[in-house]
Design a protein around this motif. Structure first.
Motif: not given
Length: 126
Positions: A44-45, A70-72, A98-99, A107-108
């Motif tokens: 994560x930036x 960006x998803x893991x 989960x995500x 974001x997530x």
């Protein structure tokens, strides 16, 4: 996040769980939290996130939210590389994970739950 952030977060989580009568899930919860924080530090930036601990009957849900779209993704294969196993570990030590993507796509929240399976009602006698 600084270099000691994961250690401090683990300590806070442990105190929270022990104080709530959930000492038996602390090891799994701490390990999973460490892996999610490590993902923030690596991917994560700006290394910024928000963390929430939510008590639920018999367990806890931990949420780590960030502003990175960006998803893991769990590692594929059994490679011996340095990274990529964090979500495999999370999957192994938690009941569920989960995500959830933010509605605006900016974001997530990556979350996990531990100890909730023991809160399930007993099966009826046969």
């Amino acid at each position: 996040m600084g270099e000691h952030s994961a250690r401090h977060l683990r300590r806070i989580l442990r105190l929270y769980l022990v104080g709530s009568g959930l000492a038996d899930v602390t090891d799994a919860a701490e390990l999973a939290l460490t892996e999610l924080v490590a993902n923030v530090v690596r991917h994560v930036p700006g290394r910024r996130c928000r963390i929430c601990f939510l008590l639920q009957p018999g367990g806890v849900r931990v949420e780590v939210a960030d502003d990175c779209p960006e998803l893991p993704a769990p590692a594929v294969g059994g490679g011996l590389g340095e990274g990529g196993r964090g979500l495999v570990i999370v999957d192994a030590v938690t009941d569920r994970w989960g995500v959830t993507v933010r509605p605006d796509g900016r974001g997530k929240t990556v979350w996990f739950e531990v100890g909730l399976s023991r809160a399930a009602p007993p099966a009826p006698p046969r």
